[in-house]
Structure formats: structure tokens, C-alpha cells
Design a protein around this motif. Structure first.
Motif, PDB file in Angstrom:
ATOM      1  N   MET A   1      -0.329   1.223   3.850  1.00 26.43           N
ATOM      2  CA  MET A   1      -0.384   0.102   2.944  1.00 26.43           C
ATOM      3  C   MET A   1       0.784  -0.805   3.293  1.00 26.43           C
ATOM      4  SD  MET A   1      -0.220   0.120  -1.224  1.00 26.43           S
ATOM      5  CE  MET A   1      -1.865   0.701  -1.484  1.00 26.43           C
ATOM      6  N   PHE A   2       0.487  -2.068   3.578  1.00 30.64           N
ATOM      7  CA  PHE A   2       1.519  -3.059   3.850  1.00 30.64           C
ATOM      8  C   PHE A   2       1.728  -3.899   2.603  1.00 30.64           C
ATOM      9  CE2 PHE A   2      -0.163  -2.237   8.099  1.00 30.64           C
ATOM     10  CZ  PHE A   2       1.000  -2.011   8.800  1.00 30.64           C
ATOM     11  N   LEU A   3       2.985  -4.029   2.165  1.00 33.32           N
ATOM     12  CA  LEU A   3       3.309  -4.787   0.963  1.00 33.32           C
ATOM     13  C   LEU A   3       4.420  -5.782   1.261  1.00 33.32           C
ATOM     14  CD1 LEU A   3       3.609  -1.782  -1.498  1.00 33.32           C
ATOM     15  CD2 LEU A   3       1.681  -3.349  -1.337  1.00 33.32           C
ATOM     16  N   ASN A   4       4.266  -7.000   0.770  1.00 41.12           N
ATOM     17  CA  ASN A   4       5.402  -7.910   0.799  1.00 41.12           C
ATOM     18  C   ASN A   4       6.235  -7.628  -0.456  1.00 41.12           C
ATOM     19  OD1 ASN A   4       4.109  -9.203  -1.347  1.00 41.12           O
ATOM     20  ND2 ASN A   4       3.316 -10.855  -0.082  1.00 41.12           N
ATOM     21  N   GLU A  37      -4.285  -7.559  -7.086  1.00 36.21           N
ATOM     22  CA  GLU A  37      -4.940  -8.287  -5.996  1.00 36.21           C
ATOM     23  C   GLU A  37      -4.593  -7.688  -4.642  1.00 36.21           C
ATOM     24  OE1 GLU A  37      -4.466 -12.610  -3.849  1.00 36.21           O
ATOM     25  OE2 GLU A  37      -4.000 -12.465  -5.982  1.00 36.21           O
ATOM     26  N   ILE A  38      -5.607  -7.493  -3.819  1.00 32.30           N
ATOM     27  CA  ILE A  38      -5.393  -7.044  -2.444  1.00 32.30           C
ATOM     28  C   ILE A  38      -5.995  -8.060  -1.492  1.00 32.30           C
ATOM     29  CG2 ILE A  38      -5.236  -4.593  -2.988  1.00 32.30           C
ATOM     30  CD1 ILE A  38      -8.112  -4.274  -2.076  1.00 32.30           C
ATOM     31  N   SER A  39      -5.455  -8.126  -0.312  1.00 34.15           N
ATOM     32  CA  SER A  39      -5.929  -9.045   0.720  1.00 34.15           C
ATOM     33  C   SER A  39      -6.864  -8.312   1.662  1.00 34.15           C
ATOM     34  CB  SER A  39      -4.743  -9.603   1.505  1.00 34.15           C
ATOM     35  OG  SER A  39      -5.201 -10.350   2.615  1.00 34.15           O
ATOM     36  N   GLU A  40      -7.872  -9.000   2.115  1.00 29.99           N
ATOM     37  CA  GLU A  40      -8.803  -8.425   3.079  1.00 29.99           C
ATOM     38  C   GLU A  40      -8.561  -8.978   4.482  1.00 29.99           C
ATOM     39  OE1 GLU A  40     -12.432  -9.236   0.721  1.00 29.99           O
ATOM     40  OE2 GLU A  40     -12.716  -7.057   0.835  1.00 29.99           O
ATOM     41  N   ILE A  41      -7.344  -9.413   4.737  1.00 30.34           N
ATOM     42  CA  ILE A  41      -6.961  -9.919   6.052  1.00 30.34           C
ATOM     43  C   ILE A  41      -6.110  -8.846   6.731  1.00 30.34           C
ATOM     44  CG2 ILE A  41      -5.705 -11.697   7.322  1.00 30.34           C
ATOM     45  CD1 ILE A  41      -6.225 -13.547   4.882  1.00 30.34           C
ATOM     46  N   PRO A  42      -6.574  -8.271   7.842  1.00 34.61           N
ATOM     47  CA  PRO A  42      -5.817  -7.208   8.497  1.00 34.61           C
ATOM     48  C   PRO A  42      -4.579  -7.748   9.212  1.00 34.61           C
ATOM     49  CG  PRO A  42      -7.746  -7.755   9.788  1.00 34.61           C
ATOM     50  CD  PRO A  42      -7.834  -8.569   8.532  1.00 34.61           C
ATOM     51  N   TYR A  43      -3.539  -6.936   9.272  1.00 37.65           N
ATOM     52  CA  TYR A  43      -2.347  -7.274  10.041  1.00 37.65           C
ATOM     53  C   TYR A  43      -2.591  -7.058  11.532  1.00 37.65           C
ATOM     54  CZ  TYR A  43       0.673  -7.654   5.937  1.00 37.65           C
ATOM     55  OH  TYR A  43       1.248  -8.052   4.772  1.00 37.65           O
ATOM     56  N   ARG A  44      -3.343  -6.004  11.863  1.00 38.17           N
ATOM     57  CA  ARG A  44      -3.634  -5.657  13.250  1.00 38.17           C
ATOM     58  C   ARG A  44      -5.132  -5.404  13.390  1.00 38.17           C
ATOM     59  NH1 ARG A  44       0.892  -1.634  12.238  1.00 38.17           N
ATOM     60  NH2 ARG A  44      -0.900  -0.517  11.429  1.00 38.17           N
ATOM     61  N   GLU A  45      -5.624  -5.503  14.611  1.00 38.29           N
ATOM     62  CA  GLU A  45      -7.050  -5.271  14.851  1.00 38.29           C
ATOM     63  C   GLU A  45      -7.466  -3.855  14.496  1.00 38.29           C
ATOM     64  OE1 GLU A  45      -8.565  -6.424  18.663  1.00 38.29           O
ATOM     65  OE2 GLU A  45      -7.407  -8.279  18.666  1.00 38.29           O
ATOM     66  N   SER A  46      -6.559  -2.904  14.607  1.00 38.53           N
ATOM     67  CA  SER A  46      -6.889  -1.502  14.356  1.00 38.53           C
ATOM     68  C   SER A  46      -6.811  -1.116  12.875  1.00 38.53           C
ATOM     69  CB  SER A  46      -5.950  -0.599  15.157  1.00 38.53           C
ATOM     70  OG  SER A  46      -4.615  -0.820  14.756  1.00 38.53           O
ATOM     71  N   ASP A  47      -6.370  -2.033  12.016  1.00 38.27           N
ATOM     72  CA  ASP A  47      -6.231  -1.713  10.588  1.00 38.27           C
ATOM     73  C   ASP A  47      -7.591  -1.480   9.943  1.00 38.27           C
ATOM     74  OD1 ASP A  47      -3.520  -1.984  10.744  1.00 38.27           O
ATOM     75  OD2 ASP A  47      -3.437  -3.939   9.764  1.00 38.27           O
TER      76      ASP A  47
END
Length: 76
Positions: A1-4, A37-47
Motif C-alpha cells: 500500500m502506497f500512501l502520501n 478514498e483510494i486511487s486506481e492509478i498504479p505507481y508501477r506497471e507491476s502493481d
């Protein structure tokens, strides 16, 4: 899980609000207007993306009663 930083603060606030009376919250994209709220934009192609989810609070006494196989009552 990536969080700002703002996302981390929101998640911690939601986790701290969990109790026996308020035992879950939902993770979903903004348009569903749920709790977190969660984002559906991946950080990497493999996410692998989470489209929606639910976080449940399970007190130890509930686990002992309903899910005894997950409890390890031996001291750490």
C-alpha cells in the motif's frame, strides 16, 4: 500500500476510530463516496490495484469465540 502524508493521516484516523460499535470502514474510489478514498492509478506497471475494500476491527474476545484458530495465547 502506497500512501502520501495526507492519505497516511486519513488511514490512521480511520484505524483509530475503530471499536466494537464502529467495527469497519470501506476503501473505494472517490466516485463511490465511501469512507476512505483510494486511487486506481498504479505507481508501477507491476502493481496490483485494489478497486474497493473493507477494513474490519476484530477484538480478541470475538476472535476467541468465532475464530479460535487465529489466536495464539502464548506470551511473546
Amino acid at each position: 500500500m502506497f500512501l502520501n502524508e495526507a492519505g497516511r493521516d486519513d488511514l490512521v484516523e480511520l484505524l483509530q476510530s475503530l471499536s466494537k460499535e464502529n467495527d469497519h470502514f470501506h476503501l473505494a474510489p472517490k466516485e463511490l463516496e465511501l469512507d476512505c478514498e483510494i486511487s486506481e492509478i498504479p505507481y508501477r506497471e507491476s502493481d496490483q490495484l485494489l478497486s474497493n475494500g473493507k477494513v474490519l476491527f476484530r477484538p480478541d474476545d470475538w476472535d476467541r469465540l468465532y475464530f479460535p484458530h487465529v489466536m495464539n495465547d502464548e506470551p511473546c
